[in-house]
Write a protein that holds these residues in place. Structure first.
Motif, mmCIF file in Angstrom:
data_model
loop_
_atom_site.group_PDB
_atom_site.id
_atom_site.type_symbol
_atom_site.label_atom_id
_atom_site.label_comp_id
_atom_site.label_asym_id
_atom_site.label_seq_id
_atom_site.Cartn_x
_atom_site.Cartn_y
_atom_site.Cartn_z
ATOM 1 N N PHE A 247 -42.116 9.442 -8.101
ATOM 2 C CA PHE A 247 -42.281 10.816 -8.119
ATOM 3 C C PHE A 247 -43.050 11.155 -9.425
ATOM 4 N N LEU A 248 -44.396 11.914 -8.978
ATOM 5 C CA LEU A 248 -44.940 12.384 -10.214
ATOM 6 C C LEU A 248 -44.357 13.764 -10.809
ATOM 7 N N VAL A 249 -44.344 13.896 -11.950
ATOM 8 C CA VAL A 249 -43.732 15.148 -12.544
ATOM 9 C C VAL A 249 -44.664 15.938 -13.347
ATOM 10 N N LYS A 250 -44.874 17.162 -12.605
ATOM 11 C CA LYS A 250 -45.742 18.315 -13.342
ATOM 12 C C LYS A 250 -44.756 19.048 -14.105
ATOM 13 N N GLY A 251 -44.778 18.877 -15.515
ATOM 14 C CA GLY A 251 -43.880 19.804 -16.434
ATOM 15 C C GLY A 251 -43.782 18.896 -17.733
ATOM 16 N N ASN A 252 -43.114 19.632 -18.474
ATOM 17 C CA ASN A 252 -43.148 19.047 -19.869
ATOM 18 C C ASN A 252 -41.858 17.786 -19.934
ATOM 19 N N GLN A 253 -41.856 17.159 -20.920
ATOM 20 C CA GLN A 253 -41.029 15.921 -21.364
ATOM 21 C C GLN A 253 -39.416 16.578 -20.763
ATOM 22 N N ALA A 254 -39.074 17.642 -21.580
ATOM 23 C CA ALA A 254 -37.744 17.978 -21.108
ATOM 24 C C ALA A 254 -37.409 17.901 -19.915
ATOM 25 N N PHE A 255 -38.111 18.756 -18.929
ATOM 26 C CA PHE A 255 -37.917 18.708 -17.459
ATOM 27 C C PHE A 255 -37.901 17.515 -16.927
ATOM 28 N N LEU A 256 -38.736 16.371 -17.241
ATOM 29 C CA LEU A 256 -38.799 15.075 -16.800
ATOM 30 C C LEU A 256 -37.393 14.678 -17.194
ATOM 31 N N GLN A 257 -36.822 14.618 -18.348
ATOM 32 C CA GLN A 257 -35.634 13.997 -18.940
ATOM 33 C C GLN A 257 -34.715 14.517 -18.034
ATOM 34 N N LYS A 258 -34.464 15.931 -17.648
ATOM 35 C CA LYS A 258 -33.318 16.539 -16.917
ATOM 36 C C LYS A 258 -33.485 15.772 -15.452
ATOM 37 N N LEU A 268 -27.772 5.866 -10.363
ATOM 38 C CA LEU A 268 -29.096 5.329 -10.001
ATOM 39 C C LEU A 268 -29.928 4.659 -11.301
ATOM 40 N N LYS A 269 -30.489 3.646 -11.287
ATOM 41 C CA LYS A 269 -31.068 3.024 -12.275
ATOM 42 C C LYS A 269 -32.605 3.606 -12.252
ATOM 43 N N VAL A 270 -32.931 4.272 -13.276
ATOM 44 C CA VAL A 270 -34.202 5.099 -13.517
ATOM 45 C C VAL A 270 -35.129 4.654 -14.375
ATOM 46 N N GLY A 271 -36.500 4.620 -13.686
ATOM 47 C CA GLY A 271 -37.702 4.117 -14.674
ATOM 48 C C GLY A 271 -38.470 5.544 -15.010
ATOM 49 N N VAL A 272 -39.140 5.222 -16.103
ATOM 50 C CA VAL A 272 -40.278 6.433 -16.323
ATOM 51 C C VAL A 272 -41.502 5.670 -16.719
ATOM 52 N N ILE A 273 -42.406 6.301 -16.413
ATOM 53 C CA ILE A 273 -43.896 6.007 -16.711
ATOM 54 C C ILE A 273 -44.408 7.121 -17.698
ATOM 55 N N THR A 274 -44.738 6.797 -18.661
ATOM 56 C CA THR A 274 -45.344 7.720 -19.682
ATOM 57 C C THR A 274 -46.429 7.099 -20.631
ATOM 58 N N ALA A 289 -44.932 2.162 -20.612
ATOM 59 C CA ALA A 289 -46.280 3.046 -21.101
ATOM 60 C C ALA A 289 -47.447 2.111 -20.992
ATOM 61 N N PRO A 290 -47.891 2.325 -20.035
ATOM 62 C CA PRO A 290 -49.395 1.738 -19.707
ATOM 63 C C PRO A 290 -50.448 1.781 -20.581
ATOM 64 N N GLY A 291 -50.421 2.674 -21.382
ATOM 65 C CA GLY A 291 -51.520 3.045 -22.219
ATOM 66 C C GLY A 291 -51.355 4.297 -23.163
ATOM 67 N N SER A 292 -52.568 4.685 -23.759
ATOM 68 C CA SER A 292 -52.459 5.995 -24.742
ATOM 69 C C SER A 292 -53.166 7.022 -23.906
ATOM 70 N N LEU A 293 -52.968 8.328 -24.349
ATOM 71 C CA LEU A 293 -53.510 9.347 -23.907
ATOM 72 C C LEU A 293 -54.966 9.664 -24.882
ATOM 73 N N ALA A 294 -54.831 8.902 -25.987
ATOM 74 C CA ALA A 294 -56.124 9.034 -26.820
ATOM 75 C C ALA A 294 -57.247 8.105 -26.084
ATOM 76 N N PHE A 323 -51.177 12.465 -15.977
ATOM 77 C CA PHE A 323 -52.195 12.097 -16.907
ATOM 78 C C PHE A 323 -53.321 13.131 -16.689
ATOM 79 N N PRO A 324 -54.197 13.246 -17.836
ATOM 80 C CA PRO A 324 -55.345 14.355 -17.791
ATOM 81 C C PRO A 324 -56.302 13.665 -16.750
ATOM 82 N N GLU A 325 -56.848 14.653 -15.754
ATOM 83 C CA GLU A 325 -57.751 14.237 -14.974
ATOM 84 C C GLU A 325 -59.300 14.375 -15.540
ATOM 85 N N SER A 326 -59.502 13.616 -16.430
ATOM 86 C CA SER A 326 -61.094 13.738 -17.161
ATOM 87 C C SER A 326 -61.504 12.257 -17.067
ATOM 88 N N GLY A 327 -62.804 12.018 -17.078
ATOM 89 C CA GLY A 327 -63.265 10.615 -17.043
ATOM 90 C C GLY A 327 -62.650 9.544 -15.873
#
Length: 349
Positions: A247-258, A268-274, A289-294, A323-327
């Motif tokens: 599931f993709l989460v559109k919200g802040n980190q606190a919302f995803l943690q909730k 359930l055993k839960v994974g996070v991509i960040t 973490a696949p990579g950096s926002l930078a 993730f940002p939809e640029s480039g």
């Protein structure tokens, strides 16, 4: 079937005469299927002129045969052999981006390719990969090579030979191990048969890069609308999906943690991509973490490996940040949305 694996150093001179390359090329000439590295992902190669060879690709992947394949070439002479004409805009793009992660759709030349490659269309998708092993193999075989990604259909694409082994060992004739790929997501697919070229799949060459060379391009509706009719390889069926629901989460980190806390509370055993910048902000069973926002290129390069890690970890559910939809971020989000089956959980104020 016994699968032969060759280890090849892409930095060796005269790769087309390298024994491992000549052996794998002989298999291709015998209408067998061989996986090989490109700069994007590993491809599952077969003689694009042979119905028998192309059928084996579909059988190995478990892929429906109404989905077209990309033809990989090593020279412009090969391109002229399989297309009716090279449009002016395509010529400009070839000069700028080939070899590279850009696939161009042009009118096919009748009688030169298996109809299975083009799924009966009068067009063909072609690219010249920017990888010495791939180019050496194509040159050694002296064939145009039809090659979708070298994975079981629907699974995350392979960015290392190990991924190919995990999916296809015993199902294909050979695997050329040329190390990990660089770009990490597939090529951009651009339809050059339209007056204004249309991006059918975002990938390693961005919209901004294309428009800097040829001006305005359009983006196909199938990007965002899962029911839109697709025209390009890899766009018709659910792709890139790990075993666990994503599931993709559109919200802040606190919302995803909730969301994570709720599912862990259910046992359930839960994974996070960040991104790497946020990985210490979560408490979950597994955080990848696949990579950096930078540098979103690092996210693209690590995305499929991240999705495959969750299969090994055997999680029950995965939540991913957006993730940002640029480039190249456009390609990253396209793959994540398809992997998630367009399931997005949005935080409401």
């Amino acid at each position: 079937m016994k699968t032969k694996v060759w280890l090849v150093d892409k930095n060796v001179d005269n790769l087309q005469s390298y024994p491992q390359i000549t052996q794998s090329a002989e298999l291709l000439k015998a209408d067998q299927v061989v996986a090989f590295p490109t700069e994007t992902v590993y491809g599952l190669g077969a003689n694009a002129k042979s119905d028998e060879a192309v059928k084996k690709v579909f059988e190995a992947k478990g892929r429906p045969s109404d989905n077209p394949l990309i033809v990989h070439i090593a020279t412009e002479e090969q391109l002229k052999d399989i297309v009716e004409e090279i449009p002016v805009q395509a010529r400009k793009l070839i000069a700028e981006f080939w070899p590279g992660p850009l696939t161009l759709i042009m009118k096919r030349k009748p009688g030169q390719l298996s109809n299975l490659v083009t799924a009966g269309l009068d067009t063909v998708a072609v690219r010249m990969p920017d990888h010495q092993v791939a180019l050496g193999l194509i040159q050694a075989s002296n064939l145009p090579i039809a090659a979708p990604s070298a994975n079981t259909s629907g699974k995350p694409s392979p960015t290392s030979a190990k991924h190919v082994v995990d999916d296809l060992m015993g199902r294909i004739a050979g695997i050329v191990d040329g190390g990990t790929t660089g770009v990490g997501v597939e090529s951009t697919v651009l339809d050059c048969t339209e007056e204004v070229p249309v991006i059918l799949r975002p990938g390693g060459v961005t919209v901004e890069q294309l428009e800097a060379v040829i001006g305005t391009v359009r983006q196909d509706a199938a990007f965002k609308h899962k029911d839109a009719a697709p025209k390009a390889p890899g766009m018709k069926y659910t792709h890139y999906a790990p075993k666990a629901p994503l599931f993709l989460v559109k919200g802040n980190q606190a919302f995803l943690q909730k969301l994570v806390d709720e599912k862990r509370g259910d046992g359930l055993k839960v994974g996070v991509i960040t991104p790497t910048e946020h990985q210490r902000e979560y408490k979950a069973d597994y955080i990848v973490a696949p990579g950096s926002l930078a540098d979103l290129h690092t996210v693209a390069a690590g995305l499929y490996d991240a999705l495959r890690q969750f299969d090994v970890l055997d999680v029950d559910i995965i939540f991913s940040e957006m993730f940002p939809e640029s480039g190249i971020g456009v390609a990253v989000m396209n793959r994540l949305e398809k992997a998630a089956g367009h399931q997005i959980i949005e935080e409401h104020a």
